[in-house]
Design an enzyme around this catalytic site. Structure first.
Site, short mmCIF file in Angstrom:
data_model
loop_
_atom_site.label_atom_id
_atom_site.label_comp_id
_atom_site.label_asym_id
_atom_site.label_seq_id
_atom_site.Cartn_x
_atom_site.Cartn_y
_atom_site.Cartn_z
N LYS A 52 0.85 -1.21 0.00
CA LYS A 52 0.00 0.00 0.00
C LYS A 52 0.88 1.25 0.00
CE LYS A 52 -3.81 -2.51 2.13
NZ LYS A 52 -4.62 -2.84 3.31
N GLN A 96 -4.89 -1.78 9.54
CA GLN A 96 -4.76 -3.10 8.92
C GLN A 96 -5.32 -4.18 9.85
OE1 GLN A 96 -3.78 -3.53 5.78
NE2 GLN A 96 -3.96 -5.75 5.84
N ASP A 119 -11.15 2.27 3.58
CA ASP A 119 -11.36 0.81 3.51
C ASP A 119 -12.83 0.48 3.28
OD1 ASP A 119 -9.22 -0.95 3.63
OD2 ASP A 119 -8.94 -0.69 5.80
N1 GUN Z 1 -6.90 -7.24 6.01
C1 GUN Z 1 -7.17 -7.98 4.90
N2 GUN Z 1 -7.66 -7.17 3.92
C2 GUN Z 1 -7.71 -5.93 4.43
C3 GUN Z 1 -8.13 -4.68 3.90
O1 GUN Z 1 -8.59 -4.55 2.76
N3 GUN Z 1 -8.01 -3.61 4.74
C4 GUN Z 1 -7.55 -3.72 6.01
N4 GUN Z 1 -7.49 -2.62 6.75
N5 GUN Z 1 -7.16 -4.88 6.53
C5 GUN Z 1 -7.24 -5.97 5.75
#
Ligand code: GUN
Length: 290
Positions: A52, A96, A119
């Site tokens: 990211k 996350q 998200d």
């Molecule tokens: N863990 C697995 N996929 C994601 C996601 O798209 N966003 C976040 N914040 N955590 C995750």
């Protein structure tokens, strides 16, 4: 049979975003700024967050990574979220997942200002999505929809089977596939651990979206000839031939299923890169709205 190249589409979209960002900056606006909160040292989460941050660079965004050890308290995390909510330079942020067991994940998600929830996990965004209002759509479902659109996979009236009912992928992608919109307008069936006759249900599908986290679950005998198969699985399986000691395996038995499909996403290089790019799109949208 078409291999749906998520990596290629993701690079094209990142280039489009980077161009728009340079235009914004040339017009005197600030660069979009995404913050990520990472708790602990889970290998998968470390990798996702690193991807990211790298994508932010490629798109010309500013990024901030805030790290905590596994023993961080919920209060400390909530305090950080309050600071990010109030920080005028931050357009959007993510925490996350998964979080350590002593932290109430839902309380964390609900503490995020929904206008910065890139998200799309906050109940306001989930609710708005489910009734078709503008909102941040969570990254993996949005990425899948972009792939179906770019590859012109017909969805109107199609039978779509979603395997898995998670809040992050299964439920939202089922909602998007049934919305009165293109891509969408499909007849959607959601299968899960209590579903009977999964094989028979899958064999009826024009589109299968596999998001259950069971490597190789979708076998050749479950797929109708010509179907589109979208593989969301990313399970790490041991592989002594790799430097990392593992490789990613999808939920689809790719080698056996691919020859039978009309179109299929590989793992890696299918849905994964699109998930990251959807987060970048949401962050750009957040920056435009502010
Ligand atoms: N863990 C697995 N996929 C994601 C996601 O798209 N966003 C976040 N914040 N955590 C995750």
């Amino acid at each position: 049979m078409t291999i749906i190249d998520g990596k290629k589409v993701a690079s094209e979209i990142k280039a489009e975003i980077a161009q728009e960002v340079e235009q914004m900056v040339a017009n005197g606006k600030k660069r979009p700024h995404l913050a990520a909160v990472l708790v602990g040292h889970d290998g998968g989460s470390e990798t996702y967050v690193a991807h990211k941050v790298k994508a932010c660079e490629e798109c010309g965004f500013k990024s901030t990574l805030i790290r905590f050890e596994d023993d961080v308290t919920q209060e400390r995390l909530l305090q950080t979220i309050a600071e990010l909510n109030a920080d005028p330079d931050i357009d959007g942020f993510i925490v996350q997942l998964p979080l350590p067991r002593h932290i109430n994940e839902q309380a964390i998600i609900e503490a995020i200002d929904y206008r910065k929830d890139v998200d799309g996990f906050h109940p306001i965004n989930v609710g708005r999505m489910s009734i078709g209002l503008p909102c941040f759509v969570s990254a993996t479902p949005a990425g899948i929809m972009m792939l179906l659109e770019r590859y012109q996979i017909p969805t109107k009236g199609a039978r779509c089977v979603v395997l898995g009912r998670s809040n992050i992928v299964g439920k939202p992608v089922a909602t998007l596939m049934m919305q009165k919109h293109q891509p969408g307008d499909a007849t959607v069936t959601v299968c899960h651990s209590a579903t009977r006759d999964i094989k028979e249900i899958c064999r009826e599908a024009d589109i299968i979206i596999a998001a259950l986290g069971v490597p190789g679950f979708v076998t050749e005998d479950m797929v109708k000839p010509g179907a589109t198969v979208i593989d969301v699985g990313t399970t790490r399986v041991p592989d002594a031939t790799r430097k990392s000691g593992f490789r990613l395996r999808g939920d689809v038995d790719f080698d056996a299923v691919a020859p039978k499909c009309g179109a299929i996403t590989p793992v890696p290089g299918g849905v994964g890169p699109m998930t990251i790019v959807s987060l970048m799109r949401n962050t750009l949208q957040a920056a435009r709205q502010r």
